[in-house]
Scaffold this motif. Structure first.
Motif, PDB file in Angstrom:
ATOM      1  N   HIS A 132      -6.534  -9.396  -4.440  1.00  0.00           N
ATOM      2  CA  HIS A 132      -7.186  -8.076  -4.457  1.00  0.00           C
ATOM      3  C   HIS A 132      -7.824  -7.763  -3.102  1.00  0.00           C
ATOM      4  CE1 HIS A 132      -9.887  -4.813  -5.516  1.00  0.00           C
ATOM      5  NE2 HIS A 132     -10.917  -5.545  -5.148  1.00  0.00           N
ATOM      6  N   ALA A 166      -5.278  -6.835  -0.547  1.00  0.00           N
ATOM      7  CA  ALA A 166      -4.756  -5.479  -0.769  1.00  0.00           C
ATOM      8  C   ALA A 166      -5.696  -4.446  -0.144  1.00  0.00           C
ATOM      9  CB  ALA A 166      -4.592  -5.221  -2.266  1.00  0.00           C
ATOM     10  N   SER A 207      -4.873  -1.737   2.884  1.00  0.00           N
ATOM     11  CA  SER A 207      -5.087  -0.294   2.738  1.00  0.00           C
ATOM     12  C   SER A 207      -5.900   0.265   3.894  1.00  0.00           C
ATOM     13  CB  SER A 207      -5.781   0.001   1.403  1.00  0.00           C
ATOM     14  OG  SER A 207      -7.140  -0.422   1.421  1.00  0.00           O
TER      15      SER A 207
END
Length: 283
Positions: free
Chosen positions: A268, A271, A275
């Motif tokens: 997580h 990620a 981004s």
């Protein structure tokens, strides 16, 4: 033991002290510069304990008696003052201003490090990691810390918000429940509106974590206090080092909560990094 800083010894000893002795420890950590000038009867009165409790407290932290305890407090305060006296005056050069502010901040962070009670941070991290909602409350400079905390914990998949308005805090507090946590941040530990919001949250069953000096109204009211003892000068040229100390403790909590998420949580976090990377220019 006697070669170690006495305030750090007191902070580390808190979990093993009796309830009455903890009251003494909290008062000493909050105002060591006052304690070194007190008689045993004065300290007993201020901490709201008996004089024998003061004697037991001194022995519990490795001192032979009250006089040795005061001497060690005075020695540590003297050392801290010699390191930390970086008063800024009107005719300081920009080089002096930069150096003094940096030195003052470093000194205060080292002071917090020696006084920190890791068990307090651990208990707060446990509560936050299992909470359904985590709300951060603070006013003024502490409000800025609350916003920074909200940003950090948002990335940890924690349902969170930050409020620095008393009306918003009150409305937030009455919507909380037994699975929620409030983190109340205050340099003084005596802000009336913040104490009101904390009381409302506790009435709904929420747990309250505080970042405030030991022995203050906020620390006493909190379910999970984290003591941050900085006596800040209000002179117009004095840097707000308490804000930096609070940010450091927020980082401690964020890392501790991340650790409790387990190694699989790294997917997580990666990620999120990807981004953000897509929003930056490549050089």
């Amino acid at each position: 033991m006697k070669n170690k800083p006495i305030l750090a010894e007191i902070a580390n000893a808190v979990p093993a002290l009796r309830k009455s002795e903890v009251k003494v420890a909290e008062y000493v950590l909050a105002a060591p510069q006052h304690v070194m000038h007190m008689r045993i009867v004065d300290l007993a009165q201020e901490a709201q304990v008996s004089e024998p409790t003061i004697v037991r407290f001194c022995r519990a932290i490795g001192c032979n008696g009250f006089q040795e305890f005061k001497m060690r407090i005075a020695q540590e305060i003297a050392i801290a003052n010699n390191i930390g006296q970086f008063a800024i005056v009107e005719d300081d050069s920009i080089e002096e201003i930069c150096s003094k502010i940096a030195d003052t901040t470093i000194q205060r962070l080292l002071q917090i490090k020696t006084q920190m009670i890791p068990n307090q941070v651990g208990k707060a991290a446990n509560a936050i990691s299992t909470a359904q909602r985590v709300e951060f409350y603070g006013f003024g400079a502490s409000g800025a810390v609350a916003i920074d905390a909200q940003h950090k914990f948002f990335r940890l998949q924690v349902a969170t918000a930050a409020y620095s308005d008393p009306h918003m805090q009150s409305m937030s507090a009455v919507t909380l429940g037994i699975n929620d946590v409030v983190v109340a941040i205050s340099q003084s530990g005596r802000t009336r509106d913040l104490l009101h919001s904390v009381q409302l949250a506790q009435q709904q069953g929420a747990k309250v974590v505080s970042l405030a000096p030991a022995g203050t109204a906020l620390s006493s009211a909190a379910d999970l206090p984290i003591h941050i003892n900085i006596e800040e000068d209000t002179d117009q040229f004095t840097p707000m080092t308490s804000r930096i100390a609070h940010l450091m403790v927020i980082d401690m909590l964020a890392v501790a909560v991340t650790q409790r998420r387990g190694p699989e949580f790294a997917t997580h976090l990666n990620a999120i990094k990807r981004s953000i990377k897509s929003l930056r220019l490549d050089y």
